[in-house]
Design an enzyme around this catalytic site. Sequence first.
Site, mmCIF file in Angstrom:
data_model
loop_
_atom_site.group_PDB
_atom_site.id
_atom_site.type_symbol
_atom_site.label_atom_id
_atom_site.label_comp_id
_atom_site.label_asym_id
_atom_site.label_seq_id
_atom_site.Cartn_x
_atom_site.Cartn_y
_atom_site.Cartn_z
ATOM 1 N N TYR A 56 -23.210 4.038 72.396
ATOM 2 C CA TYR A 56 -24.049 4.837 71.503
ATOM 3 C C TYR A 56 -25.516 4.545 71.826
ATOM 4 O O TYR A 56 -26.039 3.462 71.528
ATOM 5 C CB TYR A 56 -23.769 4.500 70.036
ATOM 6 C CG TYR A 56 -22.382 4.867 69.545
ATOM 7 C CD1 TYR A 56 -21.540 5.684 70.284
ATOM 8 C CD2 TYR A 56 -21.919 4.383 68.323
ATOM 9 C CE1 TYR A 56 -20.275 6.020 69.820
ATOM 10 C CE2 TYR A 56 -20.649 4.716 67.850
ATOM 11 C CZ TYR A 56 -19.832 5.525 68.603
ATOM 12 O OH TYR A 56 -18.589 5.844 68.140
ATOM 13 N N HIS A 121 -12.300 1.872 73.535
ATOM 14 C CA HIS A 121 -12.905 3.149 73.156
ATOM 15 C C HIS A 121 -12.141 4.336 73.736
ATOM 16 O O HIS A 121 -11.922 5.345 73.066
ATOM 17 C CB HIS A 121 -14.365 3.177 73.610
ATOM 18 C CG HIS A 121 -15.217 4.119 72.832
ATOM 19 N ND1 HIS A 121 -16.592 4.052 72.826
ATOM 20 C CD2 HIS A 121 -14.905 5.160 72.023
ATOM 21 C CE1 HIS A 121 -17.072 5.017 72.053
ATOM 22 N NE2 HIS A 121 -16.072 5.700 71.564
ATOM 23 N N SER A 200 -15.468 11.378 61.981
ATOM 24 C CA SER A 200 -15.909 12.761 61.748
ATOM 25 C C SER A 200 -15.104 13.447 60.642
ATOM 26 O O SER A 200 -14.651 14.585 60.805
ATOM 27 C CB SER A 200 -15.832 13.582 63.048
ATOM 28 O OG SER A 200 -16.739 13.111 64.001
ATOM 29 N N PRO A 201 -14.926 12.796 59.493
ATOM 30 C CA PRO A 201 -14.129 13.404 58.418
ATOM 31 C C PRO A 201 -14.807 14.603 57.767
ATOM 32 O O PRO A 201 -14.145 15.348 57.039
ATOM 33 C CB PRO A 201 -13.952 12.252 57.427
ATOM 34 C CG PRO A 201 -15.163 11.401 57.636
ATOM 35 C CD PRO A 201 -15.433 11.466 59.108
ATOM 36 N N GLY A 203 -16.267 16.807 59.761
ATOM 37 C CA GLY A 203 -16.257 17.805 60.824
ATOM 38 C C GLY A 203 -17.562 18.041 61.543
ATOM 39 O O GLY A 203 -18.000 19.183 61.658
ATOM 40 N N ARG A 204 -18.182 16.970 62.034
ATOM 41 C CA ARG A 204 -19.457 17.110 62.755
ATOM 42 C C ARG A 204 -20.520 17.785 61.888
ATOM 43 O O ARG A 204 -21.357 18.537 62.371
ATOM 44 C CB ARG A 204 -19.267 17.910 64.049
ATOM 45 C CG ARG A 204 -18.099 17.473 64.916
ATOM 46 C CD ARG A 204 -18.336 16.156 65.595
ATOM 47 N NE ARG A 204 -17.214 15.780 66.449
ATOM 48 C CZ ARG A 204 -17.144 14.646 67.135
ATOM 49 N NH1 ARG A 204 -18.122 13.780 67.069
ATOM 50 N NH2 ARG A 204 -16.106 14.384 67.894
ATOM 51 N N GLY A 205 -20.439 17.533 60.583
ATOM 52 C CA GLY A 205 -21.455 18.055 59.679
ATOM 53 C C GLY A 205 -21.201 19.438 59.140
ATOM 54 O O GLY A 205 -22.073 20.020 58.481
ATOM 55 N N PHE A 207 -18.820 20.369 56.868
ATOM 56 C CA PHE A 207 -18.431 20.393 55.467
ATOM 57 C C PHE A 207 -19.602 19.894 54.612
ATOM 58 O O PHE A 207 -19.561 18.821 54.009
ATOM 59 C CB PHE A 207 -17.170 19.552 55.247
ATOM 60 C CG PHE A 207 -15.975 20.104 55.969
ATOM 61 C CD1 PHE A 207 -15.409 21.307 55.592
ATOM 62 C CD2 PHE A 207 -15.439 19.433 57.057
ATOM 63 C CE1 PHE A 207 -14.329 21.831 56.274
ATOM 64 C CE2 PHE A 207 -14.354 19.944 57.741
ATOM 65 C CZ PHE A 207 -13.795 21.153 57.358
#
Length: 327
Positions: A56, A121, A200-201, A203-205, A207
């Site tokens: 990252y 990873h 990502s719960p 969804g990549r932003g 929701f």
Amino acid sequence: MQKRQLGRDGPFVGAVALGTMNFVDTYGPAEDKESLRCMSESLEMGVNHLDTSNVYGMGRAEDLLAQFLKKNRDRVVLSSKAGITRNPDHPFDNSPEFLQKALEGSLRRLGTDHIDLYYLHRREAARPIETVMHTLLRFQQEGKIGAIGLSEIAPSTLERARSVAPVAAVQSEYSLWTRLPELGMLQATQQAGTAFVAFSPIGRGVFTTLPPDPAQFDKHDFRRIMPRFDQRNWPYNLARLKHFADYARDHGETPAALAIAWVLARAPHVIALPGTRRIEHMSENVRGASITLSPEQLAEIEAILPLGWAHGERYGEAMHRGPEQYC
């Protein structure tokens, strides 16, 4: 916040964890001060499991996290990962030499003598997972890591890995628009006493009260290369997302909180791992851990966003090379 166990013999952590990939411009420009505030205030809300990786920002996320850990190391269950090289000709390396160097680098950047949960990873397909597990087991025996985790693997890989040593956690993308884990991984981890960490719960932003506009993505935002956000698929996805946002509003909740609540309702061993640098967003995520969805609400959500509803694949061709496919 409610607690969930990080593996059969692991510590109890908040049901919502915090991922740090957003701290290093993955979704656009990030400010260290904002990220540090998010970590600090999240910890006070019960978010005591922080997740990072050596790739990252090519180590910058770990460098930033180290600033926070100086005063809070004993309050944090720390996770990091290794196995991605960023070399297009050899993108994954699970060799003992590579993993040893990666672990030493992470320990140095994080300013700690051990990492509580250390993930592979991505799996290097040509190398037997049993061999890799022996490497990770050696790190554990040396006291450099606490527990072993695996990321984006198939249930069959978990079965083979467990023949060597316990696996405390499996991390995979899982949300209302990415539901592959329901085809075996949720079941396999529960049977094994392994925590399932859903990254990502939200969804990549997507929701969120105001879903993203792909036309406004920063040039460094890696969602630009994700098929679900391209001009062919996004209009269809946005229509469904607006319906879900209306449903959340009608129930007095935000889409993010409801999406987190849905993930946590799937099974008692699931831990939600959203990534954000904004405490305002993290507060919504944490709110999701206090929502109990009724069977009727779960059915209503399923009617709005049924299994397989999302248009487009979650990853483009290049990013598909790492996650193991099954079913």
